[in-house]
Scaffold this motif. Structure first.
Motif, PDB file in Angstrom:
ATOM      1  N   PHE A 118       0.837  -1.198   0.000  1.00 28.39           N
ATOM      2  CA  PHE A 118       0.000   0.000   0.000  1.00 28.39           C
ATOM      3  C   PHE A 118       0.876   1.253   0.000  1.00 28.39           C
ATOM      4  N   ARG A 119       1.935   1.186   0.782  1.00 25.49           N
ATOM      5  CA  ARG A 119       2.871   2.302   0.858  1.00 25.49           C
ATOM      6  C   ARG A 119       3.524   2.547  -0.501  1.00 25.49           C
ATOM      7  N   SER A 120       3.621   1.484  -1.295  1.00 25.12           N
ATOM      8  CA  SER A 120       4.354   1.591  -2.559  1.00 25.12           C
ATOM      9  C   SER A 120       3.474   1.971  -3.743  1.00 25.12           C
ATOM     10  N   MET A 121       2.205   2.245  -3.467  1.00 20.23           N
ATOM     11  CA  MET A 121       1.297   2.540  -4.577  1.00 20.23           C
ATOM     12  C   MET A 121       1.751   3.735  -5.406  1.00 20.23           C
ATOM     13  N   SER A 122       2.394   4.673  -4.769  1.00 20.47           N
ATOM     14  CA  SER A 122       2.775   5.892  -5.481  1.00 20.47           C
ATOM     15  C   SER A 122       4.107   5.757  -6.208  1.00 20.47           C
ATOM     16  N   THR A 123       4.770   4.635  -6.054  1.00 23.46           N
ATOM     17  CA  THR A 123       6.065   4.470  -6.699  1.00 23.46           C
ATOM     18  C   THR A 123       6.075   3.220  -7.569  1.00 23.46           C
ATOM     19  N   PRO A 124       5.502   3.321  -8.771  1.00 19.38           N
ATOM     20  CA  PRO A 124       5.421   2.144  -9.647  1.00 19.38           C
ATOM     21  C   PRO A 124       6.814   1.552  -9.897  1.00 19.38           C
ATOM     22  N   GLY A 125       6.852   0.244  -9.871  1.00 18.77           N
ATOM     23  CA  GLY A 125       8.132  -0.417 -10.120  1.00 18.77           C
ATOM     24  C   GLY A 125       9.024  -0.499  -8.909  1.00 18.77           C
ATOM     25  N   GLU A 126       8.567   0.045  -7.815  1.00 19.03           N
ATOM     26  CA  GLU A 126       9.381   0.042  -6.609  1.00 19.03           C
ATOM     27  C   GLU A 126       8.568  -0.387  -5.403  1.00 19.03           C
TER      28      GLU A 126
END
Length: 471
Positions: A350-358
């Motif tokens: 969920f935390r990574s939703m804003s950083t595609p590919g990461e």
DNA sequence: CTAGCCTTGACT
DNA sequence: AGTCAAGGCTAG
């Protein structure tokens, strides 16, 4: 005083619990590695990891026919041979996924033609299969058509690589995707899979000296000083708001961060070996991934530390959850034991939703697929990226996220109260989703369908941890 | 949707 | 020219 053993961190524990669980499982894996019934792909690829391996001792013909070459980590047509197992012998063995006849090397493993085609169709057409029977269906020649979800799952478990499917669909030529060189999944059939996951559960449920943590009465030591209410929360079911009110317990506040950064690292006990090359705390480390080699036990130990630390938070969070207070302590433990991994991964995704590919593993610490590959963690990270992509596609918002977190995703005791709590959470999520996204009436269902994917991701993650921590 | 067979094309 | 792992095609 009820005690909880296993993955829960204790200030008194000498070991890092998650590592410990992994170590306990390791015995099983090592046994099967030195025993016989490992699948050829496992042998094949674990030997690929050793650059010193040259040609097969037996089967000279095959060995001589096959140049041993794997420059620059690229996959070439000719794969390195290995002592005792020639390419021809590999091709003569059964497909690791369904047991059919192997037709060649496809998408990173030796498999049959049908599984090759199935994997291609599934990835190219972006299918999202969901198992309706607990994600443990057997996959054989006879049953492989029954459950595409479990079949695809097994394709990934056996090591088929998503990146081997070409985005541009160009034909012919040689593939240049990177070989992961990771140890393949240790489990070659569902019986073993089940055995091992129950082992894990039992292991964590058993009392274990040095690995107990006290479940104190709710409220003790939990400062509620940062109770926050989301702005614009009108129309939010009260239950969701209550859950949101304890959400801050997941996050690190400034005081903790300061403490962590001055401490340098978490473990005062015995972790110096694991952490010696990290100048900062894992939660604060920015680029600790750079320079790590493919097998990096330090990094895994580091990951376990992060997980341990987060588990403290999860326990506190659970105890403060309004829903949890109605549930007996035994069932609380049961729920936690079953879902700690899902909770960790879910929050990470969920935390990574804003950083595609990461994937944002922790504060300031991210990992992409290439880095994961270097460390042989790509099976898990790949799935986490896929899962995150789903969350992104569905535009999961924070309320939906916190509601999904409290919907126990694994097998739960029969306790009626647990069921009631679960239903309450489900109802709250449904109400919320329907009222906030009336244009997407299917969203609620879609959200629920992500849960099995999360479970599968966890399974892969646990296996990875187990393998990786053996060094 | 499945799976067997076909076509491509980089590499040897 | 041969190999082989990609993608494509198409009956069932």
């Amino acid at each position: 005083m009820p005690t909880l053993s296993g993955p829960f961190p204790s200030p008194h524990s000498t070991f890092h619990p998650s590592l410990n669980v992994a170590f306990r499982l390791q015995g099983r894996y090592m046994h099967s590695i030195h025993g016989s019934p490992l699948h050829h792909n496992i042998l094949y690829r674990s030997l690929q990891e050793d650059p010193g391996v040259q040609y097969a001792a037996g089967g000279e013909h095959d060995a001589l026919d096959e140049p041993c070459e794997d420059k620059a980590g690229l996959l070439h047509a000719s794969l390195p041979a290995q002592p005792g197992i020639s390419r021809q012998q590999l091709i003569n063995s059964p497909c690791p996924i369904c047991g059919d006849k192997i037709s060649g090397f496809h998408y990173g493993i030796f498999s049959c033609e049908s599984c090759k085609g199935f994997f291609k169709r599934t990835v190219q057409n972006r299918k999202n299969y969901v198992c309706l029977r607990g994600a443990q269906c057997p996959v054989t020649v006879a049953t492989r058509k029954k459950c595409p979800a479990c079949r695809f799952d097994k394709c990934l478990q056996c090591g088929m690589k998503l990146e081997a499917i070409r985005e541009d669909r160009t034909r012919g030529g040689r593939s240049t995707y990177q070989c992961s060189y990771s140890l393949p999944p240790p489990l070659t059939n569902h019986a073993e899979l089940r055995a091992s996951s129950s082992d894990l559960r039992q292991g964590m449920g058993e009392p274990h000296p040095g690995l107990t943590v006290k479940l104190e009465p709710p409220d003790s030591g939990v400062p509620h000083h940062r109770r926050t209410t989301m702005p614009g929360s009108k129309g939010v079911p009260p239950l969701l708001q209550e859950i949101m009110d304890v959400e801050h317990l997941w996050h690190y506040n400034e005081m903790e961060l300061n403490k962590l950064s001055t401490e340098g690292h978490l473990g005062k006990e015995g972790s110096s070996g694991a952490m010696h090359n990290l100048s900062t705390h894992p939660l604060l480390a920015g680029t600790a991934l750079a320079g790590s080699t493919e097998t990096n036990p330090d990094f895994v130990a580091n990951l376990c530390n992060i997980a341990d630390h987060r588990l403290y938070k999860i326990v506190k969070w659970c105890k403060s959850l309004p829903l949890f207070k109605n549930i007996s302590i035994d069932d609380q433990i049961c729920l936690l034991i079953n879902s700690w991994c899902e909770l960790l991964l879910f929050s990470c995704c969920f935390r990574s939703m804003s950083t595609p590919g990461e994937i944002r593993i922790s504060l300031g610490k991210s990992i992409n697929l290439a880095q994961a590959r270097e460390m042989g963690m790509q099976a898990c990270i790949e799935r986490m990226l896929n899962f995150t992509e789903q969350l992104r596609r569905l535009r999961v918002d924070e309320y939906e996220y916190i509601a999904m977190k409290v919907i126990p995703s694994s097998h739960v005791r029969e306790a009626e109260k647990v069921r009631v709590s679960q239903e309450k959470a489900l109802k709250a999520l449904q109400d919320y989703t329907l009222s906030h996204y009336p244009e997407s009436p299917a969203k609620f269902g879609e959200l629920l369908l992500r849960i099995p994917e999360l479970q599968r991701t966890c399974q892969v993650g646990k296996e990875m941890l187990t393998i990786k921590s053996k060094d």
